[in-house]
Design a protein around this motif. Structure first.
Motif, PDB file in Angstrom:
ATOM      1  N   ARG A  60       0.840  -1.188   0.000  1.00 46.98           N
ATOM      2  CA  ARG A  60       0.000   0.000   0.000  1.00 46.98           C
ATOM      3  C   ARG A  60       0.879   1.243   0.000  1.00 46.98           C
ATOM      4  N   ASP A 109      -5.375   1.531   0.869  1.00 44.45           N
ATOM      5  CA  ASP A 109      -6.221   0.381   1.163  1.00 44.45           C
ATOM      6  C   ASP A 109      -7.201   0.617   2.304  1.00 44.45           C
ATOM      7  N   ALA A 110      -7.067   1.734   3.046  1.00 44.01           N
ATOM      8  CA  ALA A 110      -7.917   1.943   4.225  1.00 44.01           C
ATOM      9  C   ALA A 110      -8.592   3.307   4.226  1.00 44.01           C
ATOM     10  N   ARG A 137      -4.077  -7.747   7.235  1.00 43.56           N
ATOM     11  CA  ARG A 137      -4.886  -7.882   6.021  1.00 43.56           C
ATOM     12  C   ARG A 137      -4.583  -9.170   5.279  1.00 43.56           C
ATOM     13  N   VAL A 187      -9.138 -12.235   5.764  1.00 43.07           N
ATOM     14  CA  VAL A 187     -10.518 -11.753   5.738  1.00 43.07           C
ATOM     15  C   VAL A 187     -11.092 -11.715   4.326  1.00 43.07           C
ATOM     16  N   ASP A 188     -10.238 -11.681   3.313  1.00 38.58           N
ATOM     17  CA  ASP A 188     -10.755 -11.645   1.954  1.00 38.58           C
ATOM     18  C   ASP A 188     -10.784 -13.022   1.297  1.00 38.58           C
ATOM     19  N   ARG A 229     -15.137 -15.009   3.908  1.00 36.86           N
ATOM     20  CA  ARG A 229     -16.289 -14.236   3.436  1.00 36.86           C
ATOM     21  C   ARG A 229     -17.579 -15.045   3.582  1.00 36.86           C
ATOM     22  N   ALA A 251     -15.742  -9.416   7.484  1.00 41.87           N
ATOM     23  CA  ALA A 251     -15.908  -8.149   6.767  1.00 41.87           C
ATOM     24  C   ALA A 251     -14.542  -7.524   6.498  1.00 41.87           C
ATOM     25  N   PRO A 252     -14.437  -6.689   5.460  1.00 38.11           N
ATOM     26  CA  PRO A 252     -13.168  -5.979   5.229  1.00 38.11           C
ATOM     27  C   PRO A 252     -12.748  -5.190   6.463  1.00 38.11           C
ATOM     28  N   LEU A 253     -11.464  -5.194   6.756  1.00 36.30           N
ATOM     29  CA  LEU A 253     -10.956  -4.517   7.946  1.00 36.30           C
ATOM     30  C   LEU A 253     -10.972  -3.001   7.758  1.00 36.30           C
ATOM     31  N   ARG A 254     -11.302  -2.308   8.840  1.00 38.56           N
ATOM     32  CA  ARG A 254     -11.374  -0.844   8.827  1.00 38.56           C
ATOM     33  C   ARG A 254     -10.372  -0.276   9.822  1.00 38.56           C
ATOM     34  N   THR A 303     -11.041  -9.035  12.964  1.00 40.95           N
ATOM     35  CA  THR A 303     -12.317  -8.325  12.917  1.00 40.95           C
ATOM     36  C   THR A 303     -12.230  -7.028  13.718  1.00 40.95           C
TER      37      THR A 303
END
Length: 835
Positions: free
Chosen positions: A484, A514-515, A551, A574-575, A580, A585-588, A653
């Protein structure tokens, strides 16, 4: 491949280590004049709390600890920076780990009880890179990729500034808990050589015998010379540490069942010390330099760099010779390293690390300008020896390469600062700048034998556990590469609008490819009330983007379940399709809000007191989910998810909102007793974290017949109870040339550790507070030669022995995560000579 790689690394260590030893490289003793002359600012002045003119610690609007290099080296005679900070700063926790693979070798520091990856580390004011591992088998710091403080040489340090306040608006992501800035030595002439030796001399009550282990030798050298009108300082060190062992006596076989529990080939081993609990054996070296010189009027070229190589040998749980196969029958696997004596796999961690900075600073059009480029990289090879892949039978090797982890970071910075006269009590300092950053991370696969599902894993045959024991290795399907880019800009102002009133403001915009983007702001103030008393406070927000390793990581481990049975556990990216399908869920990015307020007082000459209260709220705290049991799913359901080989899974998560409240207090009194100097000090920290919210599990889990909370008992305990809530440090130093003496007493607060072995087996134990007493006496034989002897934990204090519910049938006599540790008394001697 594994043997060649290991041989090459050992050769590098031997060559570098021998050279450093012959030169007597840099370590912990204290020729006062040799170090203090090279510190840019006095010991009570900081430059990290706000850009602009340096301020004393008492004048800072936020709490800062400033520690000299000699004090750092005195607090850690073995050259461990993390241990030194834990000994000196009440807000720092530096837990040990054992039987945790890479986690044995890479330890993570906490500030204010928060996550290790919420602490930003700088070297000479420049962002330092993180480790490449997530240490999934650790407890505190599990699933994080923080800075590995062991990659930084204590012999190179002139000073350390610890900023105990959120600083995301000033220095960027990761600074939720605070910032540690290490200033490297700036020697322009002469040399200093150090040599130290120490060992544990201890009598742990749970073992009932006297032990001598952990012998550690460190040698170091630092050289300085002029470089034009500047300096060039170079140095290096070499160290070797013997491992420690505090394992107890086996009382029944930790994971024996059925007939294997009574098989004479197993029962003859009962009552022995079969496991190993303690520090790994480790050896390695550092090389470093720091330099600057003028290249034009008003323009200075500077650079610095650090390289580190380390090899650590950690232990894993003992494997008994006779096991139970998939049909419930006793079986003696072939090709075991210990034959009919069982075996204990050894983790072999090769850690290589390097960083370098090149920059220019000077005055341009009334602005003070600083531009630099910094590159840092970390590489870890995770190997096993004295292990076996049961499912391969006689074809199994006993050495395995599990994975290769790599991460690097390239940073470009441009900072500008200028003072304006605007009619205030002092000039208005305005700073601004930009930062561009590129980050990469990758995980490479292990040897095929390390993850192979061999023919004996077939239920129609023996149904034996596949993969290397204490592994298995990373599969090609789990190998990942992620990258990234980050762009940021900031502005900061500082001034005194009225005499005695200080105001600091900062804002930062940062965008991750990416975030997403985020804004951070900070306001800090200080108001002098007279008679040496001032109030201060701050409010700020910050954020932390998920680490690339969080990630991208996808791996498999072997863990223990109910009854001590081994389980195959997958940490899913996570992807990934399986994650899935189960609702990952996608990480935030994490978001935080920091608030603090305090009082500073200097009511008499030589006396300084501080008291600060703080609250830190973190939303969407990134953590590993509970381990979801798959054993209730039938074979077809698991196969549909691609998880037919696994007993349990988890994934990262943003499930938790966390609040941490605390209080920090420091005090110092400096006195002159005739020709002697006496310094009395005290520091106290209390930080209590509470989980405010846990997200509900995704409905996809229930749809697949998987139950349980998104965050389980063990992970919740890691967040709010596994680290000590409080710590008290009392110190006294008395000196009159040619001698000096130090005495320090540290009270480590109580902790509670929770475990979840599955099937409703969830024991916990509270470990009461413990005191550690440290002392050192040093003497100058001449103006250039100083010797010191001392001890850490002189009273040989230990935590309470682990109870029957968590001690693995007596094998794990102590919990290594107890704040006081499990190594007991450590005695040492050291010497320093200046040339």
């Amino acid at each position: 491949m594994t043997r060649a790689r290991g041989t090459a690394l050992v050769g590098m260590e031997w060559i570098g280590g021998t050279a450093a030893f012959v030169l007597l490289a840099s370590s912990p003793a204290a020729a006062q004049t040799a170090t203090f002359a090279n510190i840019d600012a006095p010991a009570d002045v900081t430059v990290i709390a706000a850009r602009g003119a340096p301020r004393s610690v008492a004048e800072s609007a936020v709490p800062v600890d400033v520690i000299g290099g000699d004090t750092i080296r005195q607090a850690s005679p073995a050259g461990d920076l993390g241990q030194a900070l834990e000994q000196l700063v009440p807000s720092v926790n530096f837990p040990r780990q054992s039987n945790s693979g890479v986690g044995d070798a890479v330890r993570a520091a906490q500030l204010r009880g928060l996550s290790p990856d919420q602490l930003l580390v700088l070297v000479n004011g420049k962002r330092y890179h993180t480790t490449s591992t997530l240490a999934l088998d650790s407890k505190i710091g599990r699933g994080t990729a923080p800075v590995d403080l062991a990659t930084l040489p204590t012999g190179a340090i002139a000073r350390v500034d610890v900023l105990r306040d959120g600083a995301g608006a000033q220095y960027g992501s990761d600074a939720i808990a605070g910032v540690i800035d290490l200033g490297l030595d700036r020697r322009a002439s002469g040399a200093i050589a150090d040599l130290s030796y120490g060992s544990n001399l201890t009598a742990p009550g749970a073992i009932g015998r006297r032990l001598r282990d952990g012998a550690t030798v460190q040698a170091a050298l630092e050289l300085g010379t002029g470089l034009g009108d500047g300096f060039l300082t170079v140095g290096g060190d070499w160290s070797h540490q013997q491992g420690t062992d505090r394992a107890g006596y086996d009382r029944g076989g930790y994971y024996l069942s059925n007939g294997s529990a009574t098989d004479p080939r197993n029962t003859r081993l009962l009552g022995r010390r079969l496991f190993k609990l303690g520090d790994p054996a480790a050896s390695g070296f550092h090389l470093w330099y720091n330099a600057e010189t003028s290249v034009a009027p008003g323009l200075t070229l500077y650079g610095f760099g650090i390289a580190q190589v380390r090899r650590a040998l950690g232990s894993n749980f003992f494997r008994w010779p006779v096991i139970v196969d998939g049909d419930g029958d006793d079986y003696l696997p072939v090709a075991q390293p210990g034959g009919t004596a069982g075996f204990r796999p050894v983790s072999v961690i090769h850690d290589r690390d390097g960083s370098g900075t090149l920059g220019l600073r000077g005055a341009v059009g009334g602005w003070r300008v600083d531009g630099s480029v910094t590159y840092g990289a970390n590489a870890i090879d995770d190997d096993l020896r004295e292990s076996v892949n049961y499912s391969l039978g006689a074809a199994s090797p006993t050495r395995f390469h599990l994975t290769s982890l790599r991460s690097d970071q390239l940073v470009g910075d441009l900072d500008l600062t200028r003072d304006y006269e605007v009619g205030l009590a002092v000039p208005l300092t305005v700073s601004g700048g930009i930062e561009l950053r590129q980050e990469r991370w990758r995980a490479g696969p292990g040897d095929p034998a390390s993850y192979a599902v061999g023919p004996l894993a077939d239920p129609a045959m023996l149904g034996l556990q596949p993969g290397a024991q204490a592994g298995p290795g990373l599969t090609p399907e789990d190998a990942r590469r992620v990258a990234r880019s980050v762009a940021a800009g900031y502005v900061e102002t500082s001034t005194e609008p009225l005499p005695g009133i200080t105001v600091d403001l900062a804002a930062r915009a940062e965008r991750y490819s990416d975030a997403g983007a985020a804004l951070a702001g900070k306001a800090a103030w200080r108001a002098a009330l007279g008679h040496g008393v001032a109030l201060r406070g701050s409010v700020s927000n910050s954020f932390r983007a998920p680490a690339l390793a969080q990630r991208g990581l996808s791996s498999t481990t072997l863990g223990f379940g109910a009854g001590g049975q081994l389980r195959r556990i997958a940490t899913l990216a996570v992807d990934s399709p399986a994650a899935r399908a189960l609702g990952a869920a996608p990480l935030r990015a994490e978001r935080s809000l920091n608030q603090s307020g305090g009082i500073v007082a200097a009511p008499a000459a030589g006396l300084r007191l501080t008291l600060d209260l703080f609250q830190i709220q973190v939303r969407r705290r990134l953590t590993l989910s509970e381990r979801f049991d798959l054993t209730a799913l039938d074979e077809a359901a698991r196969a549909a998810l691609g998880l037919e080989r696994y007993d349990a899974i988890n994934f990262f998560t943003n499930a938790v909102d966390l609040r941490t409240r605390g209080i920090e207090a420091t005090g110092e009194q400096r006195l002159a007793l005739g020709a002697a100097r006496l310094t009395l000090s005290a520091g106290y920290s209390y930080a209590a974290s509470a989980i405010r919210r846990v997200a509900a599990p995704p409905p996809q889990l229930a749809a697949h017949g998987i139950s349980g909370a998104l965050v389980g008992l063990e992970e919740a305990n890691t967040l709010d109870g596994a680290a000590p809530r409080d710590k008290l440090i009392l110190g006294a130093e008395l000196g009159r040339e040619p001698w000096s003496a130090m005495l320090r007493a540290t009270r480590f607060g109580a902790v509670t550790h929770q475990f979840d072995f599955g099937a409703g087996d969830t024991p916990s134990q509270r470990f009461a507070a413990r005191w550690s007493l440290d002392a050192e006496w040093s003497f100058s034989l001449s103006p250039r030669l100083r010797l010191a002897v001392g001890g850490i934990n002189l009273a040989d204090a230990y935590p309470a022995p682990s109870g029957d519910a968590i001690n693995g049938a007596g094998n794990l006599a102590y919990d290594p995560l107890s704040p006081i540790g499990v190594n007991g008394r450590y005695l040492y001697a050291r010497g320093r000579i200046a040339f």
